[in-house]
Motif scaffolding. Structure first.
Motif, PDB file in Angstrom:
ATOM      1  N   LYS A 116      -1.878  14.395 -35.065  1.00  0.00           N
ATOM      2  CA  LYS A 116      -2.606  14.852 -36.475  1.00  0.00           C
ATOM      3  C   LYS A 116      -2.787  13.715 -37.015  1.00  0.00           C
ATOM      4  CE  LYS A 116       0.130  19.409 -37.142  1.00  0.00           C
ATOM      5  NZ  LYS A 116       0.841  19.870 -37.738  1.00  0.00           N
ATOM      6  N   CYS A 117      -3.744  14.140 -38.626  1.00  0.00           N
ATOM      7  CA  CYS A 117      -3.813  13.206 -39.565  1.00  0.00           C
ATOM      8  C   CYS A 117      -3.075  12.732 -40.564  1.00  0.00           C
ATOM      9  CB  CYS A 117      -5.247  13.250 -40.256  1.00  0.00           C
ATOM     10  SG  CYS A 117      -6.067  12.307 -40.988  1.00  0.00           S
ATOM     11  N   THR A 118      -2.683  13.912 -41.280  1.00  0.00           N
ATOM     12  CA  THR A 118      -0.726  13.348 -41.444  1.00  0.00           C
ATOM     13  C   THR A 118       0.323  14.750 -40.795  1.00  0.00           C
ATOM     14  OG1 THR A 118      -1.775  15.407 -42.930  1.00  0.00           O
ATOM     15  CG2 THR A 118      -2.527  13.303 -43.999  1.00  0.00           C
ATOM     16  N   GLY A 119       0.892  15.293 -41.716  1.00  0.00           N
ATOM     17  CA  GLY A 119       2.425  15.234 -41.459  1.00  0.00           C
ATOM     18  C   GLY A 119       1.849  16.816 -41.413  1.00  0.00           C
ATOM     19  N   ASP A 120       0.840  17.058 -42.499  1.00  0.00           N
ATOM     20  CA  ASP A 120       0.021  18.619 -42.210  1.00  0.00           C
ATOM     21  C   ASP A 120      -0.820  19.260 -41.823  1.00  0.00           C
ATOM     22  OD1 ASP A 120       3.092  19.246 -43.403  1.00  0.00           O
ATOM     23  OD2 ASP A 120       2.336  18.576 -45.194  1.00  0.00           O
ATOM     24  N   SER A 121      -1.158  18.200 -41.997  1.00  0.00           N
ATOM     25  CA  SER A 121      -2.869  18.208 -41.316  1.00  0.00           C
ATOM     26  C   SER A 121      -3.819  17.939 -40.513  1.00  0.00           C
ATOM     27  CB  SER A 121      -3.731  17.985 -43.040  1.00  0.00           C
ATOM     28  OG  SER A 121      -5.229  17.527 -42.675  1.00  0.00           O
ATOM     29  N   LEU A 122      -4.017  18.446 -39.196  1.00  0.00           N
ATOM     30  CA  LEU A 122      -4.365  17.286 -38.392  1.00  0.00           C
ATOM     31  C   LEU A 122      -6.267  16.769 -38.497  1.00  0.00           C
ATOM     32  CD1 LEU A 122      -5.110  17.864 -35.060  1.00  0.00           C
ATOM     33  CD2 LEU A 122      -6.948  19.970 -35.120  1.00  0.00           C
ATOM     34  N   THR A 123      -6.631  17.392 -39.926  1.00  0.00           N
ATOM     35  CA  THR A 123      -8.305  17.049 -40.086  1.00  0.00           C
ATOM     36  C   THR A 123      -7.673  15.781 -41.195  1.00  0.00           C
ATOM     37  OG1 THR A 123      -8.660  18.118 -41.510  1.00  0.00           O
ATOM     38  CG2 THR A 123      -8.946  18.322 -39.185  1.00  0.00           C
ATOM     39  N   ALA A 124      -8.742  14.572 -41.872  1.00  0.00           N
ATOM     40  CA  ALA A 124      -8.362  14.700 -42.878  1.00  0.00           C
ATOM     41  C   ALA A 124      -8.210  15.244 -44.128  1.00  0.00           C
ATOM     42  CB  ALA A 124      -9.467  13.150 -43.041  1.00  0.00           C
TER      43      ALA A 124
END
Length: 335
Positions: free
Chosen positions: A69-77
């Motif tokens: 993932k891009c962040t712990g909660d989001s697959l995208t930026a």
């Protein structure tokens, strides 16, 4: 209007079981199409190096702080991640474009008539290198841009360029056994050139790993050597490669070699001259980002040029099946 063939349930099952064979049964690409597919995969292999360099040189290496993932909660930026998140995520997305180019090369090679297993294997080799490098890229992020993993990431990209160049060259040749165009001594000189070029690229990754462009604005570990000293070693190796290339051109002229090896050697020499100018200018101007990016692309072109010189030392004609000669045919007709 071309009539579209009706697909039966058996066709659908066949497509699911072996989609490549299913496509190959129904499509025969022209030789030019196969060559273009292989070239597209090679071009994308170089482009992904350029965009990876852009990630590093803009300090966006941790723009997406985790993986896959891009962040712990989001697959995208997200918009909150700003410019760096967009650059890093964009580079990740470009991997899918590279996969599409490699996939097209595999499909075209598999559908070629007659089918050549060596082309398909080279296509699949590219696919597995891309997958391996994607995983390694994730590891690079997870370990905070460790310089050794970053160097390995670039070297694996160089391996991809190697296989892509081989596939492109093989699509331009036949499948007969290779026939040398030059003698053993010339072949040995070229292998010295190949080894020296490989060392040049490897030392170049150490220069990058020790230099100021860590890939992120935060504190990132560097390879604990003086980058200026390693840069001087890199320059010495570059001059060795240039000298070997110049010597090779004279030797090829002396032995009256075919035009193919001569032209490839000339092209390599011109690429080396341009790369040398960029290298010295970036060194004396404190490594500006734009020149470093050009130098990275130049290293890819140098390696492609070296491989093309090596592959020009032999020819591989098409395999010709044994057919009855005119005499035999005439005799059979009279009988």
């Amino acid at each position: 209007m071309v009539r579209v063939q009706n697909l039966t349930r058996a066709d659908a099952l066949s497509a699911v079981r072996n989609p490549l064979a299913f496509i190959a049964e129904r499509w025969t690409p022209a030789s030019r199409t196969v060559r273009r597919a292989a070239l597209a995969a090679l071009v994308m292999a170089v482009v992904i190096v350029l965009t990876g360099g852009a990630v590093r040189l803009t300090g966006s290496g941790l723009g997406c702080p985790t993986w896959p993932k891009c962040t712990g909660d989001s697959l995208t930026a997200t918009s909150a991640m700003g410019f760096h998140g967009a650059i890093e995520f964009g580079n990740r997305m470009l991997t899918y474009v590279l996969c599409a180019a490699v996939g097209w090369a595999i499909i075209a090679a598999r559908s070629r008539k007659p089918w050549r297993r060596d082309l398909t294997r080279l296509g699949w080799a590219q696919f597995w290198i891309v997958m391996s490098n994607a995983v390694l890229g994730g590891i690079v992020v997870l370990v905070g841009l460790n310089p050794y993993t970053v160097a390995a990431h670039f070297l694996l990209s160089t391996a991809l360029i190697t296989v892509a160049t081989l596939l492109w060259q093989r699509t331009r040749e036949g499948d007969a056994a290779p026939r040398p165009l030059v003698g053993k001594s010339v072949q040995q000189l070229v292998w010295f050139l190949v080894v020296a070029s490989a060392l040049l690229i490897a030392v170049g990754t150490v220069v990058t790993g020790a230099g100021p462009h860590a890939g992120d604005s935060s504190e990132v570990d560097r390879i604990p050597v003086g980058w200026e000293n390693v840069a001087k070693l890199h320059a010495v190796l570059a001059w060795i490669v240039v000298t070997l290339t110049f010597a090779l051109w004279f030797v090829l002229k002396a032995v009256d070699a075919p035009q193919g090896p001569l032209r490839r050697t000339r092209d390599l020499f011109l690429i080396l001259m341009a790369q040398g100018v960029i290298g010295y200018v970036q060194y004396f101007t404190d490594l500006p980002e734009a020149l470093v990016a050009l130098h990275m692309v130049g290293s890819c072109l140098v390696w492609i040029g070296v491989l093309r010189v090596l592959l020009a030392l032999r020819e591989r004609p098409e395999t010709v099946a044994d057919l009855p000669g005119p005499t035999t045919t005439s005799a059979l007709t009279r009988a």
